[in-house]
Write a protein that holds these residues in place. Sequence first.
Motif, PDB file in Angstrom:
ATOM      1  N   LYS A 238       0.836  -1.207   0.000  1.00 20.07           N
ATOM      2  CA  LYS A 238       0.000   0.000   0.000  1.00 20.07           C
ATOM      3  C   LYS A 238       0.866   1.250   0.000  1.00 20.07           C
ATOM      4  O   LYS A 238       0.619   2.212  -0.713  1.00 20.07           O
ATOM      5  CB  LYS A 238      -0.922   0.006   1.228  1.00 20.07           C
ATOM      6  CG  LYS A 238      -1.936  -1.126   1.256  1.00 20.07           C
ATOM      7  CD  LYS A 238      -2.587  -1.193   2.631  1.00 20.07           C
ATOM      8  CE  LYS A 238      -3.447  -2.426   2.803  1.00 20.07           C
ATOM      9  NZ  LYS A 238      -3.936  -2.586   4.156  1.00 20.07           N
TER      10      LYS A 238
ATOM     11  N   ASN B 264      -4.868   2.834   3.792  1.00 14.50           N
ATOM     12  CA  ASN B 264      -5.096   2.487   2.390  1.00 14.50           C
ATOM     13  C   ASN B 264      -6.448   3.005   1.930  1.00 14.50           C
ATOM     14  O   ASN B 264      -7.430   2.275   1.866  1.00 14.50           O
ATOM     15  CB  ASN B 264      -5.026   0.966   2.215  1.00 14.50           C
ATOM     16  CG  ASN B 264      -5.155   0.564   0.757  1.00 14.50           C
ATOM     17  OD1 ASN B 264      -4.701   1.273  -0.127  1.00 14.50           O
ATOM     18  ND2 ASN B 264      -5.794  -0.568   0.514  1.00 14.50           N
ATOM     19  N   ASP B 265      -6.496   4.291   1.635  1.00 11.67           N
ATOM     20  CA  ASP B 265      -7.736   4.912   1.199  1.00 11.67           C
ATOM     21  C   ASP B 265      -7.399   5.917   0.103  1.00 11.67           C
ATOM     22  O   ASP B 265      -6.590   6.833   0.320  1.00 11.67           O
ATOM     23  CB  ASP B 265      -8.427   5.619   2.370  1.00 11.67           C
ATOM     24  CG  ASP B 265      -9.764   6.210   1.974  1.00 11.67           C
ATOM     25  OD1 ASP B 265     -10.782   5.536   2.140  1.00 11.67           O
ATOM     26  OD2 ASP B 265      -9.771   7.368   1.503  1.00 11.67           O
TER      27      ASP B 265
ATOM     28  N   GLU C 225     -16.821   7.664   8.943  1.00  8.53           N
ATOM     29  CA  GLU C 225     -15.887   7.384   7.857  1.00  8.53           C
ATOM     30  C   GLU C 225     -14.443   7.384   8.352  1.00  8.53           C
ATOM     31  O   GLU C 225     -13.612   6.611   7.855  1.00  8.53           O
ATOM     32  CB  GLU C 225     -16.086   8.389   6.729  1.00  8.53           C
ATOM     33  CG  GLU C 225     -17.428   8.250   6.035  1.00  8.53           C
ATOM     34  CD  GLU C 225     -17.579   9.207   4.872  1.00  8.53           C
ATOM     35  OE1 GLU C 225     -16.618   9.956   4.596  1.00  8.53           O
ATOM     36  OE2 GLU C 225     -18.635   9.197   4.247  1.00  8.53           O
TER      37      GLU C 225
ATOM     38  N   GLU D  37     -14.066   3.959   9.610  1.00 10.09           N
ATOM     39  CA  GLU D  37     -14.032   2.971   8.524  1.00 10.09           C
ATOM     40  C   GLU D  37     -12.670   2.932   7.841  1.00 10.09           C
ATOM     41  O   GLU D  37     -12.189   1.865   7.450  1.00 10.09           O
ATOM     42  CB  GLU D  37     -15.127   3.299   7.497  1.00 10.09           C
ATOM     43  CG  GLU D  37     -16.540   3.060   8.002  1.00 10.09           C
ATOM     44  CD  GLU D  37     -17.591   3.617   7.056  1.00 10.09           C
ATOM     45  OE1 GLU D  37     -17.207   4.118   5.974  1.00 10.09           O
ATOM     46  OE2 GLU D  37     -18.789   3.566   7.387  1.00 10.09           O
ATOM     47  N   ARG D  38     -12.031   4.088   7.682  1.00  8.05           N
ATOM     48  CA  ARG D  38     -10.737   4.139   7.007  1.00  8.05           C
ATOM     49  C   ARG D  38      -9.627   3.477   7.823  1.00  8.05           C
ATOM     50  O   ARG D  38      -8.544   3.196   7.295  1.00  8.05           O
ATOM     51  CB  ARG D  38     -10.345   5.596   6.727  1.00  8.05           C
ATOM     52  CG  ARG D  38     -11.265   6.308   5.755  1.00  8.05           C
ATOM     53  CD  ARG D  38     -10.842   7.759   5.585  1.00  8.05           C
ATOM     54  NE  ARG D  38     -11.874   8.492   4.878  1.00  8.05           N
ATOM     55  CZ  ARG D  38     -12.460   9.612   5.318  1.00  8.05           C
ATOM     56  NH1 ARG D  38     -12.086  10.144   6.469  1.00  8.05           N
ATOM     57  NH2 ARG D  38     -13.403  10.206   4.620  1.00  8.05           N
ATOM     58  N   ARG D  39      -9.869   3.272   9.095  1.00  5.30           N
ATOM     59  CA  ARG D  39      -8.830   2.766   9.995  1.00  5.30           C
ATOM     60  C   ARG D  39      -9.240   1.434  10.634  1.00  5.30           C
ATOM     61  O   ARG D  39      -8.849   1.150  11.765  1.00  5.30           O
ATOM     62  CB  ARG D  39      -8.561   3.800  11.096  1.00  5.30           C
ATOM     63  CG  ARG D  39      -7.927   5.079  10.585  1.00  5.30           C
ATOM     64  CD  ARG D  39      -8.076   6.203  11.574  1.00  5.30           C
ATOM     65  NE  ARG D  39      -7.333   7.390  11.175  1.00  5.30           N
ATOM     66  CZ  ARG D  39      -7.732   8.264  10.269  1.00  5.30           C
ATOM     67  NH1 ARG D  39      -8.892   8.088   9.645  1.00  5.30           N
ATOM     68  NH2 ARG D  39      -7.001   9.317   9.956  1.00  5.30           N
TER      69      ARG D  39
END
Length: 499
Positions: A17, A63-64, A238, A241-243
């Motif tokens: 990533k 990883n976003d 969010e 969610e990203r983490r």
Amino acid sequence: MKRRDFRDKMTIFDSMKRYLFIISAVMMACISCTRQQEDIPSDNNGEDQKEDIIPPDNNLNINDPGIAYMWDESVIPEITIRMDEQEWNSLLFRYDENSHNVDYFHADFTYRKGTEVTEITDGGIRLRGNTSRRRPEGNHGEAHRKGNPDWHHCHFGINFRKYHKDSDHTIHGIRKVNLKWFKDDPNYVRELYCYDLFRRYGIWTGAFDVYCRVWLQIGNETPAYLGVYEMIEPIDEEFIERRTEGMFGSDKGFLWKCGYAGGGPADLNGTDGSWSPDLDNGVNYTYEFKGDEEDFETARIQLEDFILKLTGKGEESFCKWIKEVCDVEFLLKTYAVNVVVGMCDDHWNNGNNFYLYFNTTDKLKYEFFFLPYDYDNTLGTSWNVGVMNDPGRQDPYNWGDCGLLMERMMRFDEFRQIYKNALQELVSEENGLFHVDASIARIKAWQEKIAPYVSNDTGEDMEIYDAAASWGNLQDYKLLTKGSRNFFEVKAQTVNAMN
């Protein structure tokens, strides 16, 4: 399975990533920034922007694609907010009715980064801030003055998907951003420095934060240039969610915003503070639930369980329990950053400015995470609050007497040692984190990057200079001048004198 220090848990996938992101960052850096914008000056007046700020080692581990794009430092983004005059007046008059309203108003947005331009039609914008909230134009009762506006700096919250829940109302998947002006920070750097330091030290619970440039256009008038702002990643569902992978472990838990409000400080020292779901009514609560209202009672029972155990367990039982419900080392490293930057308006000293995330919905079985928040009043900007009158010289073992979480943890030698080690790692010259030389170089590079763009149409905050807030109790702290009043040097001396 516990999620320990993320730096020590990098898998082969994480390395891939980082590699992919570095490739994308290099490609972005190669894009020319010479584009001219109709009615709006380009970001660099035809010159390539300097790329002399090296991203922190742990800045790239999420990883976003939205994070990689929106919070990439290589190019300063340009944001134009467009509102019709009637809608803008509605925002002004609603402020007059209730300055702490959280109402959204309709706006269009142009987001420019390098040669890439994203148009968002009919998104939402609102005012933000607590004591820093301001009327963005004129005085009480005044409508927009076409041709002779009286602009003021203010904080904005932007929700691109407020009125249209589709991918066209996102920027690379990002739905929301917060825009903050540099209130009482003539260095134009304090909060940005702090969030950057969290990430450099591997504290992935710190929000992403970059400079941006902001314009405001009312109707068909020439856009007003509001100047250099911060663009900060909001802490919301969010953010969680990203983490998830390798970090929080699950995004199905409960998020709380905790702060000093009408119900008193968020000291975690009892269950008598004010509790509420986020009702979008402009009222601040000690513990505000950031989830669906129908889940509030379940979440409240879980938080009460946490507080009752935090307050009621004996010493041996507490030591065992706290290791079960959190990554103790990660928590203490998080708080070490909080203390080293001089955050006096925090949980420990003033029961304020943090989030808690519980990664399950089970009232008894969960892991909790402490999320740092709101770092504009740091690095020597302070006031007499709690037990503190000098955040540079305050004993790090006795940072405050309000927040029970850290009060209890400091009773154990093993926890104190982890905390002390973290502080010493931060101030060490070898590590290049909070040390004065590394910090000055970093700050000067940031300031050089934004200096041409600070002058703005509000007439406020028109220059960069080295000082703390004028209202603070220690106005002579410096960041860029070495000596007895340099905050980095004073703090390092305090840390190195710890027993």
